[in-house]
Design an enzyme around this catalytic site. Structure first.
Site, PDB file in Angstrom:
ATOM      1  N   GLU A   1      23.110  14.829  28.675  1.00 54.29           N
ATOM      2  CA  GLU A   1      22.538  15.332  27.417  1.00 54.29           C
ATOM      3  C   GLU A   1      21.057  15.452  27.688  1.00 54.29           C
ATOM      4  O   GLU A   1      20.360  14.443  27.848  1.00 54.29           O
ATOM      5  CB  GLU A   1      22.777  14.410  26.233  1.00 54.29           C
ATOM      6  CG  GLU A   1      22.255  15.046  24.959  1.00 54.29           C
ATOM      7  CD  GLU A   1      21.744  14.072  23.907  1.00 54.29           C
ATOM      8  OE1 GLU A   1      21.419  12.942  24.247  1.00 54.29           O
ATOM      9  OE2 GLU A   1      21.706  14.459  22.733  1.00 54.29           O
TER      10      GLU A   1
ATOM     11  N   ASP B   1      24.003  10.101  27.555  1.00 57.49           N
ATOM     12  CA  ASP B   1      23.123  10.176  26.401  1.00 57.49           C
ATOM     13  C   ASP B   1      21.643  10.172  26.814  1.00 57.49           C
ATOM     14  O   ASP B   1      21.215   9.297  27.552  1.00 57.49           O
ATOM     15  CB  ASP B   1      23.415   8.939  25.528  1.00 57.49           C
ATOM     16  CG  ASP B   1      22.799   9.028  24.175  1.00 57.49           C
ATOM     17  OD1 ASP B   1      23.128   9.968  23.435  1.00 57.49           O
ATOM     18  OD2 ASP B   1      21.964   8.173  23.850  1.00 57.49           O
TER      19      ASP B   1
ATOM     20  N   ASN C   1      45.040   3.161  10.330  1.00 61.76           N
ATOM     21  CA  ASN C   1      45.473   1.874   9.724  1.00 61.76           C
ATOM     22  C   ASN C   1      44.891   1.664   8.330  1.00 61.76           C
ATOM     23  O   ASN C   1      44.861   0.541   7.830  1.00 61.76           O
ATOM     24  CB  ASN C   1      45.096   0.709  10.653  1.00 61.76           C
ATOM     25  CG  ASN C   1      43.576   0.597  10.813  1.00 61.76           C
ATOM     26  OD1 ASN C   1      42.838   1.488  10.368  1.00 61.76           O
ATOM     27  ND2 ASN C   1      43.116  -0.457  11.452  1.00 61.76           N
TER      28      ASN C   1
HETATM   29  O1  ISL Z   1      17.983  13.791  15.865  1.00 65.77           O
HETATM   30  C1  ISL Z   1      17.721  13.895  17.015  1.00 65.77           C
HETATM   31  C2  ISL Z   1      16.340  13.615  17.556  1.00 65.77           C
HETATM   32  O2  ISL Z   1      15.432  14.193  16.704  1.00 65.77           O
HETATM   33  C3  ISL Z   1      18.791  14.314  17.911  1.00 65.77           C
HETATM   34  O3  ISL Z   1      18.323  15.401  18.636  1.00 65.77           O
HETATM   35  C4  ISL Z   1      19.253  13.182  18.807  1.00 65.77           C
HETATM   36  O4  ISL Z   1      18.624  11.976  18.508  1.00 65.77           O
HETATM   37  C5  ISL Z   1      18.939  13.491  20.263  1.00 65.77           C
HETATM   38  O5  ISL Z   1      19.565  14.701  20.542  1.00 65.77           O
HETATM   39  C6  ISL Z   1      19.502  12.407  21.146  1.00 65.77           C
HETATM   40  O6  ISL Z   1      20.864  12.250  20.786  1.00 65.77           O
HETATM   41  C7  ISL Z   1      21.588  11.190  21.396  1.00 65.77           C
HETATM   42  O7  ISL Z   1      20.857   9.966  21.402  1.00 65.77           O
HETATM   43  C8  ISL Z   1      20.604   9.325  20.153  1.00 65.77           C
HETATM   44  C9  ISL Z   1      21.795   9.322  19.185  1.00 65.77           C
HETATM   45  O8  ISL Z   1      21.333   9.041  17.876  1.00 65.77           O
HETATM   46  C10 ISL Z   1      22.488  10.679  19.178  1.00 65.77           C
HETATM   47  O9  ISL Z   1      23.642  10.628  18.328  1.00 65.77           O
HETATM   48  C11 ISL Z   1      22.882  11.005  20.600  1.00 65.77           C
HETATM   49  O10 ISL Z   1      23.628  12.228  20.659  1.00 65.77           O
HETATM   50  C12 ISL Z   1      20.242   7.895  20.498  1.00 65.77           C
HETATM   51  O11 ISL Z   1      21.279   7.339  21.282  1.00 65.77           O
HETATM   52 CA    CA Z   2      41.027   2.675  11.061  1.00 65.49          CA
END
Ligand code: ISL
Ligand code: CA
Length: 549
Positions: free
Chosen positions: A253, A199, A23
């Protein structure tokens, strides 16, 4: 080895903010994703993992959720989400969404209540501790710089945040928190989504002693944060109350967990999660913002380690995501051999043992960005870690040099669809972030037109892989672990044996492989013909050869 759909399919991660803007407001959105589903289907993608689409103030680009049942305004509304899900399902694809429940945004209603008074019923939805006037409760640090504790002047207590101070950690010891989260999960599962990527899920169990960490442990606190004693108990409860009731895939993760904890989390007899993303490979040689040298032998050892897990586990294989630089720039050669090395990396992840996970733009060999100044970065981690970098004795120029190799922002530049302005990501001229200036030559439209492109190489490999149970389930064996330039391995199934010869170097090399003539060439990234009439083979730089017998 039990067969499962999520072992046989290919995952593609979309970072919605940078994927496609429908958009013209300069921000990617859900309608934009719907317009690109046919493209992803044509590539051969089965499962889309969508980075957070929930209402958020975007302190950490959606990983700070304000309302788990509302769509982020810039991305669209719930009607758009429901359309996306049905469009994905109508193409026989699946949707995995991002579950961020180690922490919320500080603008989430729970936290607004919790911080309002120490007597509030939401107080222990989060982790509040007394500190002193000037000192936090302990020396834990945040990944985004500074202490992991923020003092709130309303009640003079500190709250815990492993990430930004706008991402307060939830208190999973509190049963009410767990119940709320399970309800949120069911809300999305009952819409028909096909799974969750969870996450930093190992962080949900905290050390309730809140003891200081030693200096050495503070260098990489994730290993301490991920070793709480109740992690497996919480995951078993989540599984029995929610996950086990649906035919879905659960992916943790697993930032910071140990190998044995990873094996326990994904051991199908433990009834916790199905898969984990571990970081040994994607963070090889990394020390915070510094990318140290690594060698191929170390990389091969990591693949060996994760590929030969016990048969109750199943690995994931990826070299890209939104938190790491672009693979062709880190593991390949994004200058002289960009196309060839990108195809080699495609062959690597799509012939390894485990579920392959691609990241948007990887399929056309998108590269790192050339940042010219620190204020070009969007990622809060860059600004947050600057004081720590300066304290470590480097200046801003050096910090910029390191970030040009390691920053998460390399993967957040906008998707390159064609050679128009902003790479066709947005018509508008208020692009939320940066587009790599090489979009004029590196873009989807170019790759679709060229049968020898990186895109078509990914497409052929995905097609090959999905047609071969032996490539999916076959045993993995590294055939030359000490070789410093060549990655040579086989995948041995019931019917076929695949041999992979990857020259991960800029050099031409001779190699002798016993009985090579017994194999037929299945696929190669060579533009010139490959004649091999004996067991001797002349390898060119970044040759990626797949044989079969
Ligand atoms: O930069 C990091 C830590 O030093 C990354 O490894 C990351 O923060 C970590 O892998 C966790 O990642 C996830 O949680 C974070 C978010 O910023 C990342 O984008 C997400 O993938 C907090 O939610
Ligand atoms: Ca948009």
């Amino acid at each position: 080895m039990t067969r499962k759909w999520w072992k046989e399919q290919v995952i593609y991660q979309i970072y919605p903010r940078s994927f496609y803007d429908s958009n013209g407001d300069g921000i990617g959105d859900i309608k934009g994703i719907i317009l690109k589903l046919d493209y992803l289907k044509f590539l051969g993608i089965d499962i889309i993992w969508l980075s957070p689409h929930f209402d958020s103030p975007n302190d950490d680009n959606g990983y700070d959720i304000r309302d788990y049942r509302k769509i982020m305004e810039e991305f669209g509304d719930m009607n758009d989400f429901d359309n996306l899900l049905s469009e994905i399902h109508s193409r026989e694809m699946k949707l995995v969404i991002d579950l961020v429940v180690n922490h919320t945004s500080d603008e989430h209603n729970w936290f607004i209540e919790s911080k309002s008074s120490s007597k509030n019923k939401f107080r222990d939805f989060y982790i509040w501790k007394e500190g002193s006037e000037t000192n936090p409760p302990n020396n834990w640090t945040s990944f985004f710089g500074g202490s992991a504790w923020e003092k709130d002047l309303k009640t003079n207590d500190y709250y815990l945040h492993y990430f930004s101070k706008k991402q307060p950690d939830l208190n999973w010891e509190n049963q009410k928190v767990r119940r709320e989260i399970y309800d949120i999960m069911k809300f999305w599962l009952d819409k028909g989504i096909d799974g969750f990527r969870m996450d930093v899920i190992p962080f949900i169990s905290k050390d309730l002693g809140f003891k200081n960490l030693s200096k050495s442990k503070l260098i990489s606190p994730e290993f301490s944060y991920a070793s709480g004693t109740k992690l497996h108990q919480f995951l078993k409860e989540m599984n029995s109350k929610v996950l086990s009731k649906y035919d879905i895939v659960s992916i943790g993760e697993a930032f910071g967990i140990s190998n044995e904890s990873m094996i326990k989390m994904t051991d199908e007899r433990e009834n916790e999660l199905n898969l984990v993303f571990i970081f040994d490979i994607i963070r090889i040689g990394r020390d915070n913002w510094i990318q140290n040298k690594w060698n191929l032998k170390e990389l091969k050892k990591l693949f060996e380690q994760q590929s030969n897990v016990k048969h109750f586990n199943w690995p994931t294989v990826f070299l890209n995501n939104h938190d790491n630089p672009r693979s062709v720039s880190k593991y390949g050669n994004d200058l002289q051999f960009r196309e060839k090395s990108a195809k080699l990396l495609a062959m690597l992840i799509l012939t390894q043992k485990g579920t392959p996970v691609l990241f948007q733009g990887e399929e056309i060999g998108m590269t790192n960005y050339k940042f010219e100044s620190l204020d070009q970065f969007d990622d809060l981690e860059v600004v947050g870690n600057l004081p720590k970098a300066i304290k470590s004795g480097i200046n801003k120029k050096d910090y910029l040099k390191h970030l040009n190799i390691s920053s998460r922002d390399h993967s957040r530049t906008t998707m390159q669809w064609n050679n128009k302005i902003n790479g066709g990501f947005t018509e508008g001229n208020n692009n939320w972030f940066l587009t790599n200036s090489n979009y004029s030559s590196i873009n989807v439209e170019n790759d679709l037109k060229n049968i020898n492109s990186i895109f078509h190489f990914y497409k052929s490999l995905i097609d090959l892989r999905k047609k071969s149970n032996d490539l999916i389930y076959g045993d993995y064996q590294d055939l030359d672990p000490t070789n410093e330039s060549l990655f040579i391995y086989q995948r041995k199934g019931k019917k076929f044996c695949y041999l992979l010869i990857l020259n991960m170097s800029n050099a031409s090399l001779k190699y002798n492989f016993n009985n090579l003539t017994k194999y037929s060439l299945e696929l190669s990234n060579r533009t010139s013909d490959l004649n091999f009439f004996s067991d001797d083979i002349d390898l060119l730089p970044w040759d990626a050869l797949m044989f079969k017998k």
